[in-house]
Design a protein around this motif. Structure first.
Motif, PDB file in Angstrom:
ATOM      1  N   ILE A  83      -9.722 -34.358  55.967  1.00 39.62           N
ATOM      2  CA  ILE A  83      -8.578 -34.745  55.146  1.00 39.62           C
ATOM      3  C   ILE A  83      -9.057 -35.614  53.992  1.00 39.62           C
ATOM      4  O   ILE A  83     -10.137 -36.205  54.034  1.00 39.62           O
ATOM      5  CB  ILE A  83      -7.524 -35.528  55.958  1.00 39.62           C
ATOM      6  CG1 ILE A  83      -8.116 -36.830  56.502  1.00 39.62           C
ATOM      7  CG2 ILE A  83      -6.944 -34.670  57.085  1.00 39.62           C
ATOM      8  CD1 ILE A  83      -7.085 -37.775  57.117  1.00 39.62           C
ATOM      9  N   THR A  84      -8.227 -35.690  52.957  1.00 46.10           N
ATOM     10  CA  THR A  84      -8.429 -36.634  51.862  1.00 46.10           C
ATOM     11  C   THR A  84      -7.213 -37.550  51.847  1.00 46.10           C
ATOM     12  O   THR A  84      -6.151 -37.195  51.324  1.00 46.10           O
ATOM     13  CB  THR A  84      -8.556 -35.906  50.511  1.00 46.10           C
ATOM     14  OG1 THR A  84      -9.642 -34.975  50.581  1.00 46.10           O
ATOM     15  CG2 THR A  84      -8.822 -36.903  49.394  1.00 46.10           C
ATOM     16  N   PRO A  85      -7.315 -38.718  52.459  1.00 46.05           N
ATOM     17  CA  PRO A  85      -6.128 -39.550  52.649  1.00 46.05           C
ATOM     18  C   PRO A  85      -5.649 -40.204  51.356  1.00 46.05           C
ATOM     19  O   PRO A  85      -6.440 -40.509  50.454  1.00 46.05           O
ATOM     20  CB  PRO A  85      -6.594 -40.600  53.651  1.00 46.05           C
ATOM     21  CG  PRO A  85      -8.074 -40.699  53.439  1.00 46.05           C
ATOM     22  CD  PRO A  85      -8.519 -39.305  53.072  1.00 46.05           C
ATOM     23  N   ARG A 121       2.023 -36.425  51.581  1.00 46.33           N
ATOM     24  CA  ARG A 121       1.038 -37.491  51.475  1.00 46.33           C
ATOM     25  C   ARG A 121       0.565 -37.888  52.870  1.00 46.33           C
ATOM     26  O   ARG A 121       1.355 -38.021  53.807  1.00 46.33           O
ATOM     27  CB  ARG A 121       1.639 -38.708  50.750  1.00 46.33           C
ATOM     28  CG  ARG A 121       1.864 -38.451  49.252  1.00 46.33           C
ATOM     29  CD  ARG A 121       2.587 -39.617  48.593  1.00 46.33           C
ATOM     30  NE  ARG A 121       1.840 -40.866  48.690  1.00 46.33           N
ATOM     31  CZ  ARG A 121       0.839 -41.223  47.886  1.00 46.33           C
ATOM     32  NH1 ARG A 121       0.435 -40.397  46.920  1.00 46.33           N
ATOM     33  NH2 ARG A 121       0.245 -42.389  48.032  1.00 46.33           N
ATOM     34  N   ILE A 122      -0.756 -38.081  52.972  1.00 45.90           N
ATOM     35  CA  ILE A 122      -1.390 -38.314  54.279  1.00 45.90           C
ATOM     36  C   ILE A 122      -2.011 -39.702  54.322  1.00 45.90           C
ATOM     37  O   ILE A 122      -2.753 -40.094  53.406  1.00 45.90           O
ATOM     38  CB  ILE A 122      -2.466 -37.251  54.560  1.00 45.90           C
ATOM     39  CG1 ILE A 122      -1.822 -35.872  54.699  1.00 45.90           C
ATOM     40  CG2 ILE A 122      -3.251 -37.599  55.831  1.00 45.90           C
ATOM     41  CD1 ILE A 122      -2.837 -34.750  54.882  1.00 45.90           C
ATOM     42  N   GLY A 123      -1.743 -40.423  55.390  1.00 48.75           N
ATOM     43  CA  GLY A 123      -2.423 -41.680  55.654  1.00 48.75           C
ATOM     44  C   GLY A 123      -3.440 -41.496  56.765  1.00 48.75           C
ATOM     45  O   GLY A 123      -3.204 -40.746  57.714  1.00 48.75           O
ATOM     46  N   LEU A 124      -4.571 -42.160  56.636  1.00 44.77           N
ATOM     47  CA  LEU A 124      -5.593 -42.165  57.685  1.00 44.77           C
ATOM     48  C   LEU A 124      -5.494 -43.478  58.440  1.00 44.77           C
ATOM     49  O   LEU A 124      -5.657 -44.554  57.851  1.00 44.77           O
ATOM     50  CB  LEU A 124      -6.991 -42.010  57.083  1.00 44.77           C
ATOM     51  CG  LEU A 124      -8.172 -42.250  58.044  1.00 44.77           C
ATOM     52  CD1 LEU A 124      -8.172 -41.239  59.181  1.00 44.77           C
ATOM     53  CD2 LEU A 124      -9.500 -42.226  57.287  1.00 44.77           C
ATOM     54  N   LEU A 125      -5.229 -43.396  59.743  1.00 45.69           N
ATOM     55  CA  LEU A 125      -5.198 -44.586  60.583  1.00 45.69           C
ATOM     56  C   LEU A 125      -6.462 -44.613  61.421  1.00 45.69           C
ATOM     57  O   LEU A 125      -6.719 -43.704  62.220  1.00 45.69           O
ATOM     58  CB  LEU A 125      -3.966 -44.578  61.491  1.00 45.69           C
ATOM     59  CG  LEU A 125      -3.747 -45.864  62.291  1.00 45.69           C
ATOM     60  CD1 LEU A 125      -3.347 -47.011  61.360  1.00 45.69           C
ATOM     61  CD2 LEU A 125      -2.691 -45.665  63.372  1.00 45.69           C
ATOM     62  N   VAL A 126      -7.253 -45.632  61.235  1.00 40.95           N
ATOM     63  CA  VAL A 126      -8.496 -45.803  61.975  1.00 40.95           C
ATOM     64  C   VAL A 126      -8.229 -46.765  63.123  1.00 40.95           C
ATOM     65  O   VAL A 126      -7.614 -47.820  62.925  1.00 40.95           O
ATOM     66  CB  VAL A 126      -9.614 -46.341  61.065  1.00 40.95           C
ATOM     67  CG1 VAL A 126     -10.895 -46.579  61.855  1.00 40.95           C
ATOM     68  CG2 VAL A 126      -9.874 -45.365  59.917  1.00 40.95           C
ATOM     69  N   THR A 127      -8.676 -46.404  64.320  1.00 43.98           N
ATOM     70  CA  THR A 127      -8.531 -47.292  65.473  1.00 43.98           C
ATOM     71  C   THR A 127      -9.906 -47.675  66.000  1.00 43.98           C
ATOM     72  O   THR A 127     -10.926 -47.077  65.625  1.00 43.98           O
ATOM     73  CB  THR A 127      -7.728 -46.625  66.609  1.00 43.98           C
ATOM     74  OG1 THR A 127      -8.545 -45.654  67.268  1.00 43.98           O
ATOM     75  CG2 THR A 127      -6.459 -45.973  66.079  1.00 43.98           C
ATOM     76  N   GLU A 128      -9.918 -48.653  66.911  1.00 39.07           N
ATOM     77  CA  GLU A 128     -11.192 -49.094  67.466  1.00 39.07           C
ATOM     78  C   GLU A 128     -11.805 -48.071  68.412  1.00 39.07           C
ATOM     79  O   GLU A 128     -12.912 -48.270  68.889  1.00 39.07           O
ATOM     80  CB  GLU A 128     -11.020 -50.428  68.176  1.00 39.07           C
ATOM     81  CG  GLU A 128      -9.993 -50.431  69.287  1.00 39.07           C
ATOM     82  CD  GLU A 128      -9.615 -51.854  69.688  1.00 39.07           C
ATOM     83  OE1 GLU A 128      -9.861 -52.212  70.852  1.00 39.07           O
ATOM     84  OE2 GLU A 128      -9.096 -52.612  68.831  1.00 39.07           O
ATOM     85  N   GLU A 129     -11.105 -46.963  68.658  1.00 36.56           N
ATOM     86  CA  GLU A 129     -11.672 -45.898  69.475  1.00 36.56           C
ATOM     87  C   GLU A 129     -12.641 -45.024  68.685  1.00 36.56           C
ATOM     88  O   GLU A 129     -13.455 -44.307  69.277  1.00 36.56           O
ATOM     89  CB  GLU A 129     -10.560 -45.022  70.057  1.00 36.56           C
ATOM     90  CG  GLU A 129      -9.483 -45.785  70.802  1.00 36.56           C
ATOM     91  CD  GLU A 129     -10.044 -46.651  71.906  1.00 36.56           C
ATOM     92  OE1 GLU A 129     -10.912 -46.162  72.656  1.00 36.56           O
ATOM     93  OE2 GLU A 129      -9.604 -47.815  72.034  1.00 36.56           O
TER      94      GLU A 129
END
Length: 369
Positions: free
Chosen positions: A264-266, A247-255
């Motif tokens: 990917i399909t998170p 299982r994959i998580g997508l972490l979005v940052t302010e960059e």
């Protein structure tokens, strides 16, 4: 006063409004400190609410390369600075060391502390400088030419530590970028291009502010600051392998607030805001609010990412590559799979020396888009 609504729609509207001016008009008037002669897209580009690719494609569709060359180069300056620092991350560490030493000096030297406080408050008695200081803290933005003048006066006239000037900008600029900001301050002080400094001259300020300011008492010379030599560039970073199972998580940052390009399909997505890590002092609330409002998705703090992974039974966390700077510092202990945008992967290897060498690669980089 320029307003910056924290939305992608506002960024796209601003781009469309600016496109007719991105050619010869920009080249002719970009150095004048007037409203409407620059794109004012930097707060959005810095966080990739819109991307460099989007802007460059739009500009190339509206203008021939020769007409829009100056604006295209300005877009690529941001990429160049990021690539240069990415190849030499020790320069960011040196900036933090210099900032700590300068802050310790401010704490212990009354005269230095007073000059620093006056400069930050816009109470130096130098009308143009004080105007820019107050304008920055009020709006979160300064014209690029004003930033150069400001940095030069801070270093050479007010005799203040360059690292605290860079920190002042990072605390207040909506587009505060660790690479562009830090390396530009180093350039003004003669640390970036060894021996070459930028001196703010009264006649130049008068010309490019249309006579609004004719300062007196500015430093007449700009002796280069002393600092260590540049470290040798390291190999350009590469993307981590994309996980094939689990299982994959997508972490979005302010960059990078436009992560849709990631292949990917998170199973879960979260935004980790790290604006407070830009400085050892308090970052301006308008900067924190602007960045926070740019992203409408569940939030997670750096220290809570492990809990977020456990909550969603995640085996991997994927993110757009986090470049050298405060976000990378804040997430240094988090196991992340980082994927580099093709735009950066193509451009950064050319940032081994000065911008003159880098810009010879721009036509080829544009063609690849």
């Amino acid at each position: 006063m320029i307003a910056f609504p924290p939305t992608r729609a506002a960024a796209l509207d601003r781009l469309e409004a600016f496109l007719p001016k991105a050619g010869v008009a920009y080249a002719r008037t970009r150095n004048f400190d007037r409203a409407g002669h620059v794109s004012a897209l930097s707060p959005y580009l810095r966080h990739r609410v819109i991307t460099e690719e989007e802007v460059l494609r739009k500009v190339r569709a509206a203008h021939c390369y020769k007409a829009a060359e100056k604006f295209i180069q300005e877009v690529y300056w941001r990429t160049y600075w990021k690539g240069w620092l990415e190849l030499r991350p020790a320069v960011w560490d040196q900036y933090k060391t210099d900032r700590t030493a300068a802050w310790n000096a401010v704490q212990s030297q009354d005269g230095l502390r007073q000059r620093w406080q006056d400069a930050c408050a816009g109470e130096t008695g130098i009308a143009c400088f004080d105007h820019w200081a107050r304008d920055l803290t009020k709006t979160g933005y300064l014209h690029n030419h004003a930033r150069m003048w400001f940095a030069s006066i801070w270093i050479f006239t007010l005799q203040l530590p360059w690292a605290l000037g860079a920190d002042f900008f990072l605390r207040h600029l909506l587009d505060g970028d660790p690479a562009s900001n830090t390396l530009s301050w180093r350039w003004v002080g003669g640390l970036q291009t060894k021996g070459k400094t930028y001196l703010a001259r009264p006649a130049n300020i008068a010309d490019y502010t249309d006579g609004r300011f004719v300062p007196e008492g500015l430093a007449a010379v700009a002796a280069p600051l002393e600092g260590p030599p540049h470290p040798a560039p390291r190999p350009c970073p590469v993307s981590d392998p994309i996980p094939k199972t689990g299982r994959i998580g997508l972490l979005v940052t302010e960059e990078d607030l436009s992560p849709d390009w990631l292949p990917i399909t998170p199973d879960a997505t979260a935004f980790c805001q790290t604006t407070s890590h830009r400085s050892h002092l308090a970052v301006a609330p308008q900067v924190t609010d602007f960045v926070g409002n740019l992203c409408d998705m569940p939030r997670v703090l750096p220290d809570d990412i492990a809990k977020w992974m456990a909550m969603h039974r995640l085996d991997h966390v994927v993110t757009s590559y986090i470049p050298t700077g405060p976000t990378r510092d804040a997430l240094a202990q988090v196991p992340l799979t980082q994927i580099i945008r093709p735009f950066d992967a193509a451009a950064w290897p050319h940032a081994t020396a000065g911008f003159f060498k880098f810009k010879t690669a721009i036509p080829g980089l544009l063609s690849a888009l």
